[in-house]
Structures are given as structure tokens and as C-alpha cells.
Write a protein that holds these residues in place. Sequence first.
Motif, PDB file in Angstrom:
ATOM      1  N   UNK A 160       0.631  -1.082   0.075  1.00 31.45           N
ATOM      2  CA  UNK A 160      -0.149   0.004  -0.086  1.00 31.45           C
ATOM      3  C   UNK A 160       0.877   1.386  -0.012  1.00 31.45           C
ATOM      4  N   UNK A 161       0.289   2.297  -0.544  1.00 30.56           N
ATOM      5  CA  UNK A 161       0.997   3.765  -0.583  1.00 30.56           C
ATOM      6  C   UNK A 161      -0.082   4.380  -0.247  1.00 30.56           C
ATOM      7  N   UNK A 162       0.299   5.297   0.804  1.00 29.29           N
ATOM      8  CA  UNK A 162      -0.691   6.413   1.346  1.00 29.29           C
ATOM      9  C   UNK A 162       0.165   7.685   1.232  1.00 29.29           C
ATOM     10  N   UNK A 163      -0.717   8.596   0.871  1.00 26.72           N
ATOM     11  CA  UNK A 163       0.007   9.983   0.753  1.00 26.72           C
ATOM     12  C   UNK A 163      -0.802  10.980   1.307  1.00 26.72           C
ATOM     13  N   UNK A 164       0.056  11.958   1.993  1.00 26.13           N
ATOM     14  CA  UNK A 164      -0.820  13.422   2.618  1.00 26.13           C
ATOM     15  C   UNK A 164       0.044  14.430   2.366  1.00 26.13           C
ATOM     16  N   UNK A 165      -0.597  15.461   2.545  1.00 21.41           N
ATOM     17  CA  UNK A 165       0.040  16.626   2.306  1.00 21.41           C
ATOM     18  C   UNK A 165      -0.725  17.924   3.119  1.00 21.41           C
ATOM     19  N   UNK A 166       0.219  18.825   3.698  1.00 20.66           N
ATOM     20  CA  UNK A 166      -0.700  20.126   4.388  1.00 20.66           C
ATOM     21  C   UNK A 166      -1.176  21.030   3.167  1.00 20.66           C
ATOM     22  N   UNK A 167      -1.023  20.816   2.015  1.00 16.67           N
ATOM     23  CA  UNK A 167      -1.618  21.486   0.901  1.00 16.67           C
ATOM     24  C   UNK A 167      -3.080  21.361   0.707  1.00 16.67           C
ATOM     25  N   UNK A 168      -3.535  20.149   0.769  1.00 20.20           N
ATOM     26  CA  UNK A 168      -5.024  19.860   0.707  1.00 20.20           C
ATOM     27  C   UNK A 168      -5.128  18.678   1.615  1.00 20.20           C
ATOM     28  N   UNK A 169      -6.539  18.738   1.883  1.00 20.30           N
ATOM     29  CA  UNK A 169      -7.174  17.781   2.941  1.00 20.30           C
ATOM     30  C   UNK A 169      -6.993  16.242   2.339  1.00 20.30           C
ATOM     31  N   UNK A 170      -6.989  15.334   3.398  1.00 21.89           N
ATOM     32  CA  UNK A 170      -7.418  13.733   2.870  1.00 21.89           C
ATOM     33  C   UNK A 170      -6.151  13.136   2.511  1.00 21.89           C
ATOM     34  N   UNK A 171      -6.292  12.032   2.410  1.00 18.50           N
ATOM     35  CA  UNK A 171      -5.223  11.167   2.020  1.00 18.50           C
ATOM     36  C   UNK A 171      -5.346   9.993   0.902  1.00 18.50           C
ATOM     37  N   UNK A 172      -4.631  10.496  -0.197  1.00 17.77           N
ATOM     38  CA  UNK A 172      -4.494   9.582  -1.218  1.00 17.77           C
ATOM     39  C   UNK A 172      -3.961   7.886  -1.028  1.00 17.77           C
ATOM     40  N   UNK A 173      -4.749   7.174  -1.531  1.00 17.30           N
ATOM     41  CA  UNK A 173      -4.307   5.685  -1.074  1.00 17.30           C
ATOM     42  C   UNK A 173      -4.307   4.887  -2.396  1.00 17.30           C
ATOM     43  N   UNK A 174      -3.035   4.258  -2.835  1.00 22.00           N
ATOM     44  CA  UNK A 174      -3.005   3.172  -3.912  1.00 22.00           C
ATOM     45  C   UNK A 174      -2.047   2.054  -3.606  1.00 22.00           C
ATOM     46  N   UNK A 175      -1.650   1.348  -4.677  1.00 25.18           N
ATOM     47  CA  UNK A 175      -0.951   0.390  -4.236  1.00 25.18           C
ATOM     48  C   UNK A 175       0.368   0.460  -5.140  1.00 25.18           C
ATOM     49  N   UNK A 176       1.304  -0.184  -5.056  1.00 28.69           N
ATOM     50  CA  UNK A 176       2.512  -0.527  -6.041  1.00 28.69           C
ATOM     51  C   UNK A 176       2.046  -1.071  -7.283  1.00 28.69           C
ATOM     52  N   UNK A 177       1.247  -1.866  -7.183  1.00 31.42           N
ATOM     53  CA  UNK A 177       0.591  -2.782  -8.194  1.00 31.42           C
ATOM     54  C   UNK A 177      -0.093  -2.048  -9.217  1.00 31.42           C
ATOM     55  N   UNK A 178      -0.760  -0.846  -8.781  1.00 30.26           N
ATOM     56  CA  UNK A 178      -1.563  -0.001  -9.791  1.00 30.26           C
ATOM     57  C   UNK A 178      -0.792   1.036 -10.316  1.00 30.26           C
ATOM     58  N   UNK A 179       0.478   1.397 -10.028  1.00 34.26           N
ATOM     59  CA  UNK A 179       1.230   2.521 -10.613  1.00 34.26           C
ATOM     60  C   UNK A 179       1.560   2.262 -11.934  1.00 34.26           C
TER      61      UNK A 179
END
Length: 229
Positions: free
Chosen positions: A49-68
Amino acid sequence: FGVEPSGFWAGPGRVNLIGEHTDYNDGLVLPFAIDRWAVAALRLRSDRTIRLATDYVDGVVETTLDRIGPAGLSGWSAYPLGVVWALGEHGADLTDLPGFDLALTSDVPVGAGLSSSAAIESAVGMALNEAWQLGLDRQTLARVGQRAENVVVGAPTGIMDQSASLLGAPDCAVFLDCRSLDAEVVPLGLDAAGIEVLVVDTRVSHAHADGGYASRRTACEAGARILGV
């Protein structure tokens, strides 16, 4: 994400002292890094799993290495996920690596001509290069960032921005031959002379993926074709 990161990695923004639009024309450029940074906090996971967050926008982006992949990515996450894909293009075996949680923050102004995107790509590239033990040098990581921006983000940038971010040093410029990718860190001697370069906010914003930048590159390429160079 509720846990301490394994570490922090940073990429600075940049200003170009001389050599505008000459990087993608295989010319010479002389940028330098500035004292504004994108910072990536990263921790490897035990799954894909990959989870990404930033203080630039709200929320967490989640994906997997298999979907890159290079298609279907948009928004701010296209920059870090583009780097993941481009690392695969430069030798990383994405089928045999763990996922990660990554949080980004940056004080490089967006759309101000200071290469906030290259700062993010450089910070993420440095983080994953070390965490995944890829052993890539900084010039290769610059090509990774450019590849991510060209293919995934869709911005037709040259190699200058990422090179300045990854090779820059205090009180120095980066002299870069964009044809050979030979780079030299050149001392400027500003501190000893009591001189500062001021970077002034003109309040004009832009986006690399559209507008004037893309049309300027198209014009340069058309000129090269007509002249046969």
C-alpha cells in the motif's frame, strides 16, 4: 499517519541565474537552489500500500504499487506517484518492493517560477532512493524527476529544475550542460562579498502543463526543425 517516520528528506526550490528555455534545447544553464524546501517524511510499510498526505490539501490518497502507471494520475499526488513510476523506469523493481506512507510539506510557493514541483520530486526521489536502497546517484534522480513531470504530470520541462534542486549547494550555482548532462557546482562567492540575490514575488502565477511554457517549447522545437539543428 500516527507513527514516527523513518526519516525526512528535502528538496529545495530554485532560481535560474541565466539560461532561460535553454535546458530542453540542449543548451547551458546556471541555476541555484534557494532557501525554501519541500520536505518528505516517509515510513516503509509491510504491505504494498501507498498512502500520501500533504498539508496543501485535505485527505489521504491511497493506492498500491501494483496500480502504479503513467496514466490516470492527476492532482498533487501525480508528482510523488510519478516519481515512483519513473524509478521503475530507471531500474527499481516495483514488483518486489514494500509500500510506504509519505507526508509532504513545502514552503516553496506554487506557480511562482521557483520549481515547487521539482522540489517535491527531488524530496520524494531522495526518500525512496534511500528507503528502498536503490543506490541511484543524484543526476539519475534528476532524470527520474524530469521523466515523472514529462510523462505523468504532462509538463514538458527540461532537466534544469531537478538538477538545481538535487545538486545545489550553499553559495553556489549549478553549471549544467543539458546535452551531455555534465554538471559542475560553481562557488559564487556572494557571502564573502556581502552580496545577496533577492528573489522577488511578482504576484504572477503559471502552470508548466499549460499556457505559455508549453507554447514556448513548441515554438523552440519548430524553430529547430526548420533550421535543421
